[in-house]
Design a protein around this motif. Sequence first.
Motif, mmCIF file in Angstrom:
data_model
loop_
_atom_site.group_PDB
_atom_site.id
_atom_site.type_symbol
_atom_site.label_atom_id
_atom_site.label_comp_id
_atom_site.label_asym_id
_atom_site.label_seq_id
_atom_site.Cartn_x
_atom_site.Cartn_y
_atom_site.Cartn_z
ATOM 1 N N ASP A 150 44.799 53.102 30.507
ATOM 2 C CA ASP A 150 43.469 53.096 29.870
ATOM 3 C C ASP A 150 43.054 51.720 29.337
ATOM 4 N N LEU A 151 43.896 50.701 29.506
ATOM 5 C CA LEU A 151 43.555 49.363 29.012
ATOM 6 C C LEU A 151 43.236 48.391 30.135
ATOM 7 N N GLY A 152 43.832 48.608 31.312
ATOM 8 C CA GLY A 152 43.624 47.653 32.391
ATOM 9 C C GLY A 152 44.110 48.177 33.724
ATOM 10 N N GLU A 153 43.892 47.365 34.749
ATOM 11 C CA GLU A 153 44.307 47.695 36.107
ATOM 12 C C GLU A 153 45.557 46.906 36.455
ATOM 13 N N VAL A 154 46.526 47.579 37.092
ATOM 14 C CA VAL A 154 47.777 46.932 37.473
ATOM 15 C C VAL A 154 47.915 47.031 38.991
ATOM 16 N N PHE A 155 48.143 45.875 39.633
ATOM 17 C CA PHE A 155 48.223 45.804 41.085
ATOM 18 C C PHE A 155 49.632 45.423 41.524
ATOM 19 N N GLU A 156 50.052 45.945 42.652
ATOM 20 C CA GLU A 156 51.354 45.610 43.221
ATOM 21 C C GLU A 156 51.173 44.659 44.394
ATOM 22 N N GLY A 157 51.824 43.508 44.321
ATOM 23 C CA GLY A 157 51.729 42.551 45.409
ATOM 24 C C GLY A 157 52.154 41.174 44.965
ATOM 25 N N ASP A 158 52.102 40.237 45.902
ATOM 26 C CA ASP A 158 52.585 38.882 45.691
ATOM 27 C C ASP A 158 51.508 38.014 45.033
ATOM 28 N N LEU A 159 51.749 37.668 43.787
ATOM 29 C CA LEU A 159 50.849 36.804 43.016
ATOM 30 C C LEU A 159 49.395 37.277 43.103
ATOM 31 N N PHE A 160 48.472 36.418 43.591
ATOM 32 C CA PHE A 160 47.048 36.789 43.589
ATOM 33 C C PHE A 160 46.667 37.723 44.734
ATOM 34 N N ALA A 161 47.571 37.961 45.683
ATOM 35 C CA ALA A 161 47.208 38.696 46.898
ATOM 36 C C ALA A 161 46.567 40.053 46.633
ATOM 37 N N PRO A 162 47.048 40.844 45.667
ATOM 38 C CA PRO A 162 46.445 42.165 45.481
ATOM 39 C C PRO A 162 45.220 42.187 44.561
ATOM 40 N N VAL A 163 44.876 41.053 43.968
ATOM 41 C CA VAL A 163 43.742 41.008 43.031
ATOM 42 C C VAL A 163 42.432 41.121 43.819
ATOM 43 N N PRO A 164 41.493 41.929 43.359
ATOM 44 C CA PRO A 164 40.224 42.094 44.094
ATOM 45 C C PRO A 164 39.526 40.763 44.353
ATOM 46 N N ARG A 165 39.125 40.531 45.579
ATOM 47 C CA ARG A 165 38.487 39.268 45.966
ATOM 48 C C ARG A 165 37.171 39.047 45.224
ATOM 49 N N ALA A 166 36.577 40.117 44.727
ATOM 50 C CA ALA A 166 35.321 39.981 43.986
ATOM 51 C C ALA A 166 35.492 39.152 42.718
ATOM 52 N N LEU A 167 36.745 38.949 42.294
ATOM 53 C CA LEU A 167 37.007 38.190 41.068
ATOM 54 C C LEU A 167 37.256 36.711 41.325
ATOM 55 N N LEU A 168 37.153 36.269 42.558
ATOM 56 C CA LEU A 168 37.280 34.840 42.847
ATOM 57 C C LEU A 168 36.262 34.046 42.027
ATOM 58 N N GLY A 169 36.742 33.045 41.306
ATOM 59 C CA GLY A 169 35.868 32.212 40.498
ATOM 60 C C GLY A 169 35.359 32.851 39.230
ATOM 61 N N ARG A 170 35.967 33.983 38.816
ATOM 62 C CA ARG A 170 35.437 34.707 37.653
ATOM 63 C C ARG A 170 36.469 34.976 36.565
ATOM 64 N N ILE A 171 37.712 34.573 36.771
ATOM 65 C CA ILE A 171 38.756 34.886 35.797
ATOM 66 C C ILE A 171 38.803 33.801 34.713
ATOM 67 N N ASP A 172 38.775 34.237 33.470
ATOM 68 C CA ASP A 172 38.760 33.292 32.352
ATOM 69 C C ASP A 172 40.153 32.778 32.006
ATOM 70 N N VAL A 173 41.143 33.645 32.077
ATOM 71 C CA VAL A 173 42.502 33.243 31.741
ATOM 72 C C VAL A 173 43.487 33.924 32.686
ATOM 73 N N VAL A 174 44.389 33.122 33.242
ATOM 74 C CA VAL A 174 45.547 33.642 33.971
ATOM 75 C C VAL A 174 46.786 33.274 33.164
ATOM 76 N N LEU A 175 47.522 34.297 32.728
ATOM 77 C CA LEU A 175 48.802 34.074 32.055
ATOM 78 C C LEU A 175 49.899 34.382 33.057
ATOM 79 N N ALA A 176 50.832 33.465 33.231
ATOM 80 C CA ALA A 176 51.882 33.660 34.221
ATOM 81 C C ALA A 176 53.244 33.322 33.622
ATOM 82 N N ASN A 177 53.987 34.347 33.253
ATOM 83 C CA ASN A 177 55.373 34.131 32.848
ATOM 84 C C ASN A 177 56.233 34.307 34.092
ATOM 85 N N ALA A 178 56.042 33.385 35.035
ATOM 86 C CA ALA A 178 56.751 33.437 36.309
ATOM 87 C C ALA A 178 58.198 32.990 36.110
#
Length: 272
Positions: A150-178
């Motif tokens: 109920d707080l967010g969407e979780v995607f399975e995949g390699d890094l940005f690959a599963p993120v919806p393409r509609a969000l290209l150029g629209r993300i304010d913050v990417v946090l990566a504890n890689a």
Amino acid sequence: MPGLGPVLQQGRQLLTAALIARLRAAGCVFAEDEARLLLAAARSDADLEAYVRRREGGEPLEVILGWAEFCGLRVGVEPGVFVPRQRTALLVDLAVAGLPSGPDRRPVVLDLCCGTGAMGLAVAARVPCRLLAADLDPVAVGCARRNLADLGEVFEGDLFAPVPRALLGRIDVVLANAPYVPTGEVGLMPPEAHEHEPRVALDGGSDGLDVHRRIAADAPGWLAPGGRLLIEVAEPQVDEALDLFEAADLEARVHRDQDRDAVAVVGTRRTR
């Protein structure tokens, strides 16, 4: 005849002392705190003995309890999932401090290599946002979905690959504890890490920055103008991390928190 209260209290004190001694012998640095948490979690003597044996065997305390404290929140933790570290709270603080806000502005936040989803959960608890998370490991994805229900969407995949393409150029913050432990040093980590956490969440390649290079190369296309990429690194990796951010045309800065023994590198997409 003395009341039962003092007798029971004395018995509990003896039990606690014995438990602390066993945990110390097993190498637990914070044996007193761990004893308190295990006693609170156990519903029977058999439960307590099973918990202590698991801890003596090197299993992470958070996996035994089923949760970890992170940024004042209880985050669900499951076997085979990376346990959130307290040092990573620095990324959360930095992300929140720079997020746009306002009645007409709901920032977009991506927790990449999310594990349990702890960072995204902590950000969403402090700032209303559109929260996304992604991880390659299906076990981590399942855990994150339960934590972020109920707080967010979780995607399975390699890094940005599963993120919806509609969000290209629209993300304010990417946090990566890689993962950023060099391959040759994974075996030097405490047994509770290298024996009980997935290697994919620890091993960052020969110098520890293989995944960060891929993230930095792709991040500018996903970030909004002025959007930021935040990563955690070890101190010896700072110069190389700065270079790879600059190579991706991200304006890079280093942030250190000595109390948490944490180092973060933040890259901002240039607005020109």
